[in-house]
Design a protein around this motif. Sequence first.
Motif, short mmCIF file in Angstrom:
data_model
loop_
_atom_site.label_atom_id
_atom_site.label_comp_id
_atom_site.label_asym_id
_atom_site.label_seq_id
_atom_site.Cartn_x
_atom_site.Cartn_y
_atom_site.Cartn_z
N LYS A 66 1.09 -1.27 -0.07
CA LYS A 66 0.05 0.10 -0.05
C LYS A 66 0.95 1.25 -0.22
O LYS A 66 2.00 1.10 0.44
CB LYS A 66 -0.98 0.00 1.27
N THR A 72 -7.29 7.33 -0.51
CA THR A 72 -7.94 6.09 -0.45
C THR A 72 -9.28 5.86 -1.27
O THR A 72 -9.62 5.02 -1.63
CB THR A 72 -8.48 5.47 1.35
N THR A 76 -8.47 1.18 -6.88
CA THR A 76 -7.34 0.29 -7.14
C THR A 76 -7.25 0.20 -8.47
O THR A 76 -6.14 0.21 -8.99
CB THR A 76 -7.48 -1.10 -6.51
N ASP A 80 -3.88 1.04 -10.57
CA ASP A 80 -3.32 0.23 -11.58
C ASP A 80 -3.22 0.76 -12.98
O ASP A 80 -2.19 0.46 -13.89
CB ASP A 80 -3.89 -1.19 -11.54
#
Length: 109
Positions: A66, A72, A76, A80
Motif C-alpha cells: 500500500k 484511499t 485500485t 493500476d
Amino acid sequence: MGFKENLKSEITFHDMRVKELADKTGINKRTLDHYLTENGSEPTAVNAVLIAKALGVSVEYLVTGKDSSIPTSIKTEVIDLIREINHLSEKDFQFTKEMVERLRLPIKG
C-alpha cells in the motif's frame, strides 16, 4: 503480501530480470535473489530505497503493498491503470492522453 511478494510482483510488472534490477540498483544479484527466496531476508533500508527507486514505487509499497500518499478514495483499478500508463512509450502516452481528453469532451448534437 510482504516485501518478497511485492518485489516479485514489481519485477514481473516491469518485465524485468533480477540481473537488470541488480544493474539499476548496484545491489549484487545474489543479494536480490536472497530477498526473493522463501527463507530470504529483508533488505537494509538503503537497499530497499535503491530497489524502490529503480522500480518507481515507494518503500512503503514494497513492504506493505500500500502507499499512504495515494488517497484511499482512488479506486485500485485507477491506480493500476496509472501505473500501466506511466510505463508507456512517449508516443503511446500521448495517444492515451488524447483519447482520455476526447472522452471528456461533451457530445454535440
